[in-house]
Design a protein around this motif. Structure first.
Motif, PDB file in Angstrom:
ATOM      1  N   ALA A 227      -5.237 -35.866 -38.716  1.00  0.00           N
ATOM      2  CA  ALA A 227      -4.472 -37.029 -39.161  1.00  0.00           C
ATOM      3  C   ALA A 227      -3.412 -36.648 -40.188  1.00  0.00           C
ATOM      4  O   ALA A 227      -2.339 -37.257 -40.227  1.00  0.00           O
ATOM      5  CB  ALA A 227      -5.414 -38.077 -39.745  1.00  0.00           C
ATOM      6  N   LYS A 228      -3.682 -35.643 -40.996  1.00  0.00           N
ATOM      7  CA  LYS A 228      -2.721 -35.236 -42.043  1.00  0.00           C
ATOM      8  C   LYS A 228      -1.420 -34.688 -41.470  1.00  0.00           C
ATOM      9  O   LYS A 228      -0.418 -34.613 -42.171  1.00  0.00           O
ATOM     10  CB  LYS A 228      -3.355 -34.207 -42.965  1.00  0.00           C
ATOM     11  CG  LYS A 228      -4.389 -34.831 -43.855  1.00  0.00           C
ATOM     12  CD  LYS A 228      -4.852 -33.870 -44.911  1.00  0.00           C
ATOM     13  CE  LYS A 228      -5.980 -34.505 -45.665  1.00  0.00           C
ATOM     14  NZ  LYS A 228      -5.758 -34.613 -47.061  1.00  0.00           N
ATOM     15  N   LYS A 229      -1.404 -34.335 -40.198  1.00  0.00           N
ATOM     16  CA  LYS A 229      -0.193 -33.803 -39.562  1.00  0.00           C
ATOM     17  C   LYS A 229       0.846 -34.891 -39.285  1.00  0.00           C
ATOM     18  O   LYS A 229       1.987 -34.583 -38.998  1.00  0.00           O
ATOM     19  CB  LYS A 229      -0.544 -33.159 -38.219  1.00  0.00           C
ATOM     20  CG  LYS A 229      -1.471 -31.989 -38.293  1.00  0.00           C
ATOM     21  CD  LYS A 229      -1.725 -31.500 -36.876  1.00  0.00           C
ATOM     22  CE  LYS A 229      -2.955 -30.648 -36.771  1.00  0.00           C
ATOM     23  NZ  LYS A 229      -3.249 -30.320 -35.371  1.00  0.00           N
ATOM     24  N   TYR A 230       0.442 -36.153 -39.340  1.00  0.00           N
ATOM     25  CA  TYR A 230       1.310 -37.247 -38.904  1.00  0.00           C
ATOM     26  C   TYR A 230       1.615 -38.213 -40.040  1.00  0.00           C
ATOM     27  O   TYR A 230       0.823 -38.374 -40.960  1.00  0.00           O
ATOM     28  CB  TYR A 230       0.647 -37.988 -37.736  1.00  0.00           C
ATOM     29  CG  TYR A 230       0.315 -37.046 -36.602  1.00  0.00           C
ATOM     30  CD1 TYR A 230       1.308 -36.544 -35.773  1.00  0.00           C
ATOM     31  CD2 TYR A 230      -0.994 -36.609 -36.394  1.00  0.00           C
ATOM     32  CE1 TYR A 230       1.008 -35.659 -34.763  1.00  0.00           C
ATOM     33  CE2 TYR A 230      -1.301 -35.728 -35.381  1.00  0.00           C
ATOM     34  CZ  TYR A 230      -0.292 -35.251 -34.568  1.00  0.00           C
ATOM     35  OH  TYR A 230      -0.586 -34.360 -33.568  1.00  0.00           O
ATOM     36  N   ASN A 231       2.781 -38.863 -39.944  1.00  0.00           N
ATOM     37  CA  ASN A 231       3.234 -39.774 -40.995  1.00  0.00           C
ATOM     38  C   ASN A 231       2.948 -41.237 -40.704  1.00  0.00           C
ATOM     39  O   ASN A 231       2.979 -42.060 -41.608  1.00  0.00           O
ATOM     40  CB  ASN A 231       4.735 -39.603 -41.235  1.00  0.00           C
ATOM     41  CG  ASN A 231       5.046 -38.255 -41.816  1.00  0.00           C
ATOM     42  OD1 ASN A 231       4.293 -37.750 -42.642  1.00  0.00           O
ATOM     43  ND2 ASN A 231       6.133 -37.659 -41.392  1.00  0.00           N
ATOM     44  N   THR A 232       2.733 -41.590 -39.431  1.00  0.00           N
ATOM     45  CA  THR A 232       2.448 -42.973 -39.065  1.00  0.00           C
ATOM     46  C   THR A 232       1.291 -43.015 -38.072  1.00  0.00           C
ATOM     47  O   THR A 232       1.011 -42.028 -37.389  1.00  0.00           O
ATOM     48  CB  THR A 232       3.662 -43.662 -38.411  1.00  0.00           C
ATOM     49  OG1 THR A 232       3.985 -42.988 -37.203  1.00  0.00           O
ATOM     50  CG2 THR A 232       4.862 -43.678 -39.341  1.00  0.00           C
ATOM     51  N   ARG A 233       0.652 -44.176 -37.996  1.00  0.00           N
ATOM     52  CA  ARG A 233      -0.457 -44.348 -37.050  1.00  0.00           C
ATOM     53  C   ARG A 233       0.018 -44.189 -35.610  1.00  0.00           C
ATOM     54  O   ARG A 233      -0.662 -43.580 -34.792  1.00  0.00           O
ATOM     55  CB  ARG A 233      -1.077 -45.734 -37.208  1.00  0.00           C
ATOM     56  CG  ARG A 233      -1.845 -45.906 -38.474  1.00  0.00           C
ATOM     57  CD  ARG A 233      -2.269 -47.366 -38.608  1.00  0.00           C
ATOM     58  NE  ARG A 233      -2.879 -47.594 -39.900  1.00  0.00           N
ATOM     59  CZ  ARG A 233      -4.157 -47.876 -40.068  1.00  0.00           C
ATOM     60  NH1 ARG A 233      -4.947 -47.999 -39.046  1.00  0.00           N
ATOM     61  NH2 ARG A 233      -4.643 -48.057 -41.266  1.00  0.00           N
TER      62      ARG A 233
END
Length: 70
Positions: free
Chosen positions: A22-28
């Motif tokens: 999840a930390k790789k992405y900025n939005t859901r």
């Protein structure tokens, strides 16, 4: 007739792997689009909110105003 069965490698998601992914992405939506397995595993383990805590969220202000990214 023979059929070729492709290799399917089951990925077992644990809490640590889900949070790291999840930390790789900025939005859901970006996370869901690029790593749906981890996203759904987070839902299954009920840690999706925790995994998404660092992500940007869109706040809708109303029908006559534009929203903001927070």
């Amino acid at each position: 007739m023979t059929y070729i069965i492709g290799k399917k490698r089951p990925r077992k998601w644990d809490v640590k792997a889900i949070l790291a992914d999840a930390k790789k992405y900025n939005t859901r939506s970006e996370w869901l689009k690029n790593s749906a397995g981890a996203y759904y595993a987070a839902s299954k383990y009920k840690i999706r909110e925790r995994a998404c805590a660092h992500m940007l969220t869109y706040v809708h202000k109303g029908p006559d105003q534009l929203g903001d990214w927070t």
